[in-house]
Write a protein that holds these residues in place. Sequence first.
Motif, PDB file in Angstrom:
ATOM      1  N   ASP A   1       6.048 -17.450   8.684  1.00 58.86           N
ATOM      2  CA  ASP A   1       7.461 -17.008   8.337  1.00 58.86           C
ATOM      3  C   ASP A   1       7.436 -15.826   7.145  1.00 58.86           C
ATOM      4  OD1 ASP A   1       7.355 -18.276   5.596  1.00 58.86           O
ATOM      5  OD2 ASP A   1       8.187 -19.911   6.534  1.00 58.86           O
ATOM      6  N   GLY A   2       8.271 -14.950   6.757  1.00 52.87           N
ATOM      7  CA  GLY A   2       8.033 -13.976   5.899  1.00 52.87           C
ATOM      8  C   GLY A   2       7.579 -14.417   4.634  1.00 52.87           C
ATOM      9  N   SER A   3       7.789 -15.664   4.060  1.00 50.69           N
ATOM     10  CA  SER A   3       7.174 -15.955   2.646  1.00 50.69           C
ATOM     11  C   SER A   3       5.743 -15.984   2.831  1.00 50.69           C
ATOM     12  CB  SER A   3       7.640 -17.265   2.376  1.00 50.69           C
ATOM     13  OG  SER A   3       7.082 -18.171   3.141  1.00 50.69           O
ATOM     14  N   MET A   4       4.963 -15.993   4.297  1.00 51.88           N
ATOM     15  CA  MET A   4       3.742 -16.178   4.166  1.00 51.88           C
ATOM     16  C   MET A   4       2.649 -14.716   4.352  1.00 51.88           C
ATOM     17  SD  MET A   4       3.970 -19.572   6.884  1.00 51.88           S
ATOM     18  CE  MET A   4       1.946 -19.435   7.211  1.00 51.88           C
ATOM     19  N   VAL A   5       3.675 -13.812   4.751  1.00 49.00           N
ATOM     20  CA  VAL A   5       2.931 -12.453   4.991  1.00 49.00           C
ATOM     21  C   VAL A   5       2.015 -12.134   4.135  1.00 49.00           C
ATOM     22  CG1 VAL A   5       3.645 -10.168   5.423  1.00 49.00           C
ATOM     23  CG2 VAL A   5       4.923 -11.896   6.532  1.00 49.00           C
ATOM     24  N   SER A   6       2.414 -11.836   2.830  1.00 52.81           N
ATOM     25  CA  SER A   6       1.551 -11.272   1.645  1.00 52.81           C
ATOM     26  C   SER A   6       0.087 -12.124   1.753  1.00 52.81           C
ATOM     27  CB  SER A   6       2.254 -11.313   0.262  1.00 52.81           C
ATOM     28  OG  SER A   6       1.288 -10.793  -0.447  1.00 52.81           O
ATOM     29  N   SER A   7       0.237 -13.367   1.718  1.00 55.65           N
ATOM     30  CA  SER A   7      -1.220 -14.159   1.537  1.00 55.65           C
ATOM     31  C   SER A   7      -1.964 -13.993   3.045  1.00 55.65           C
ATOM     32  CB  SER A   7      -0.893 -15.599   1.226  1.00 55.65           C
ATOM     33  OG  SER A   7      -0.221 -16.365   2.443  1.00 55.65           O
ATOM     34  N   ILE A   8      -1.273 -13.925   4.113  1.00 51.71           N
ATOM     35  CA  ILE A   8      -2.134 -13.673   5.219  1.00 51.71           C
ATOM     36  C   ILE A   8      -2.635 -12.315   5.304  1.00 51.71           C
ATOM     37  CG2 ILE A   8      -1.846 -13.405   7.816  1.00 51.71           C
ATOM     38  CD1 ILE A   8       0.397 -15.654   7.580  1.00 51.71           C
ATOM     39  N   TYR A   9      -2.050 -11.272   4.663  1.00 53.81           N
ATOM     40  CA  TYR A   9      -2.410  -9.934   4.511  1.00 53.81           C
ATOM     41  C   TYR A   9      -3.558  -9.654   3.659  1.00 53.81           C
ATOM     42  CZ  TYR A   9      -2.483  -4.988   3.902  1.00 53.81           C
ATOM     43  OH  TYR A   9      -3.186  -3.539   4.039  1.00 53.81           O
ATOM     44  N   TYR A  10      -3.481 -10.297   2.322  1.00 52.41           N
ATOM     45  CA  TYR A  10      -4.348  -9.831   1.343  1.00 52.41           C
ATOM     46  C   TYR A  10      -5.514 -11.080   1.251  1.00 52.41           C
ATOM     47  CZ  TYR A  10      -1.709  -5.900  -0.852  1.00 52.41           C
ATOM     48  OH  TYR A  10      -1.197  -4.744  -1.181  1.00 52.41           O
ATOM     49  N   ILE A  11      -5.202 -12.264   1.558  1.00 48.34           N
ATOM     50  CA  ILE A  11      -6.083 -13.170   1.414  1.00 48.34           C
ATOM     51  C   ILE A  11      -7.045 -13.517   2.655  1.00 48.34           C
ATOM     52  CG2 ILE A  11      -6.579 -15.594   0.895  1.00 48.34           C
ATOM     53  CD1 ILE A  11      -4.187 -15.409  -1.282  1.00 48.34           C
ATOM     54  N   GLU A  12      -6.178 -13.940   3.918  1.00 47.98           N
ATOM     55  CA  GLU A  12      -6.737 -14.035   5.129  1.00 47.98           C
ATOM     56  C   GLU A  12      -7.185 -12.540   5.748  1.00 47.98           C
ATOM     57  OE1 GLU A  12      -4.275 -16.688   7.575  1.00 47.98           O
ATOM     58  OE2 GLU A  12      -3.612 -17.871   5.806  1.00 47.98           O
ATOM     59  N   LYS A  13      -6.466 -11.578   5.438  1.00 47.42           N
ATOM     60  CA  LYS A  13      -7.031 -10.275   6.052  1.00 47.42           C
ATOM     61  C   LYS A  13      -6.813 -10.384   7.405  1.00 47.42           C
ATOM     62  CE  LYS A  13     -10.028  -9.160   2.373  1.00 47.42           C
ATOM     63  NZ  LYS A  13      -9.027  -8.511   1.277  1.00 47.42           N
ATOM     64  N   ASP A  14      -5.584 -11.008   7.866  1.00 46.86           N
ATOM     65  CA  ASP A  14      -5.275 -11.296   9.364  1.00 46.86           C
ATOM     66  C   ASP A  14      -4.041 -10.338   9.583  1.00 46.86           C
ATOM     67  OD1 ASP A  14      -5.078 -11.600  11.945  1.00 46.86           O
ATOM     68  OD2 ASP A  14      -5.305 -14.148  11.779  1.00 46.86           O
ATOM     69  N   LEU A  15      -4.378  -8.763   9.694  1.00 49.87           N
ATOM     70  CA  LEU A  15      -3.120  -7.913  10.081  1.00 49.87           C
ATOM     71  C   LEU A  15      -2.458  -8.223  11.245  1.00 49.87           C
ATOM     72  CD1 LEU A  15      -1.231  -5.620   9.184  1.00 49.87           C
ATOM     73  CD2 LEU A  15      -2.981  -4.300   9.983  1.00 49.87           C
ATOM     74  N   GLN A  16      -3.433  -8.608  12.597  1.00 48.17           N
ATOM     75  CA  GLN A  16      -2.652  -9.023  13.907  1.00 48.17           C
ATOM     76  C   GLN A  16      -1.840 -10.241  13.741  1.00 48.17           C
ATOM     77  OE1 GLN A  16      -3.164  -7.024  16.554  1.00 48.17           O
ATOM     78  NE2 GLN A  16      -1.719  -8.154  17.255  1.00 48.17           N
ATOM     79  N   ARG A  17      -2.025 -11.112  13.087  1.00 47.33           N
ATOM     80  CA  ARG A  17      -1.267 -12.212  12.875  1.00 47.33           C
ATOM     81  C   ARG A  17       0.167 -11.758  12.748  1.00 47.33           C
ATOM     82  NH1 ARG A  17      -2.101 -17.840   9.624  1.00 47.33           N
ATOM     83  NH2 ARG A  17      -0.560 -19.032  10.548  1.00 47.33           N
ATOM     84  N   ILE A  18       0.216 -10.882  11.580  1.00 47.49           N
ATOM     85  CA  ILE A  18       1.393 -10.312  11.219  1.00 47.49           C
ATOM     86  C   ILE A  18       2.068  -9.507  12.174  1.00 47.49           C
ATOM     87  CG2 ILE A  18       2.422  -8.847   9.331  1.00 47.49           C
ATOM     88  CD1 ILE A  18       0.130  -9.875   7.481  1.00 47.49           C
ATOM     89  N   VAL A  19       1.314  -8.720  12.787  1.00 45.13           N
ATOM     90  CA  VAL A  19       1.896  -7.944  14.034  1.00 45.13           C
ATOM     91  C   VAL A  19       2.533  -8.897  14.843  1.00 45.13           C
ATOM     92  CG1 VAL A  19       1.320  -6.272  15.591  1.00 45.13           C
ATOM     93  CG2 VAL A  19       0.404  -5.960  13.377  1.00 45.13           C
ATOM     94  N   ASP A  20       1.908  -9.975  15.272  1.00 46.86           N
ATOM     95  CA  ASP A  20       2.434 -10.687  16.347  1.00 46.86           C
ATOM     96  C   ASP A  20       3.757 -11.411  15.874  1.00 46.86           C
ATOM     97  OD1 ASP A  20       0.147 -10.329  17.964  1.00 46.86           O
ATOM     98  OD2 ASP A  20      -0.854 -12.058  17.387  1.00 46.86           O
ATOM     99  N   TYR A  21       3.830 -11.703  14.519  1.00 43.26           N
ATOM    100  CA  TYR A  21       4.848 -12.528  14.121  1.00 43.26           C
ATOM    101  C   TYR A  21       6.233 -11.283  14.332  1.00 43.26           C
ATOM    102  CZ  TYR A  21       7.981 -13.302  10.141  1.00 43.26           C
ATOM    103  OH  TYR A  21       9.206 -13.940   9.298  1.00 43.26           O
ATOM    104  N   CYS A  22       5.931  -9.839  13.844  1.00 39.07           N
ATOM    105  CA  CYS A  22       6.970  -8.919  13.776  1.00 39.07           C
ATOM    106  C   CYS A  22       7.418  -8.607  15.135  1.00 39.07           C
ATOM    107  CB  CYS A  22       6.168  -7.647  13.146  1.00 39.07           C
ATOM    108  SG  CYS A  22       7.545  -6.523  12.491  1.00 39.07           S
TER     109      CYS A  22
END
Length: 234
Positions: free
Chosen positions: A186-207
């Motif tokens: 969910d939206g609250s997890m996007v920042s940590s997934i981007y900066y810590i996990e560095k998984d941009l594709q996972r964010i794109v899939d969510y969007c």
Amino acid sequence: MMQHIPLDKVLFLDIETVPGAALWEDLTEAEQRLWDKKTRFQRKEDVEAGDFYVERGGIMAEFGKIICITIGMLEKNDTLKIKSFAGHNEKKMLLEFGEIFNSPRLRDVILCAHNGKEFDFPWIARRFLINGLMPPVPFQMFGKKPWEIPHIDTMELWKFGDYKTFVSLELLAHVFGIPTPKDDIDGSMVSSIYYIEKDLQRIVDYCEKDVLTLANVFRRMRQEDLLKRYINLD
């Protein structure tokens, strides 16, 4: 009446945003001071400015950045065509996104987002300006009367004049019997997934799931069936 809106002119849209810097310490002294000043009355007494930045830095366009914009448009066979613009270079991504509005089909496009009038639309316009770019015409509101602005906000539609109501896209999906877009993150997890996990594709899939859900919520509001399928153009 929503039924009179030509569906082939509606551009469904969602964005994902993060703080402009991974850590509070990465901000300049001036940025830290301005953030402290802007958020002073938003924070609880025991919350430091730095902690609040990590939590809320991706909410304000002056301190955050866009990492993904997903759009979707309907074809006449009830197929939603989806395309995402994503990357670490925000200016390059915005340039690519802005180019789509040169298409004749998008000359009189109607933008649609959930909470778009309070978040997605102004965020995009502000980040264009911050990056030294002119916002695309559909995002330019100066001098226009309210009924001349080509924006649809599904959260506003759901209010029916009740200005106290906030409803999430996830909740609307539930009440309309639409599969949830929050089956992974969910939206609250996007920042940590981007900066810590560095998984941009996972964010794109969510969007992209959000855009499909948005289109189906709008169709349900028009008393129409759910979309038969969608095609990713990436």
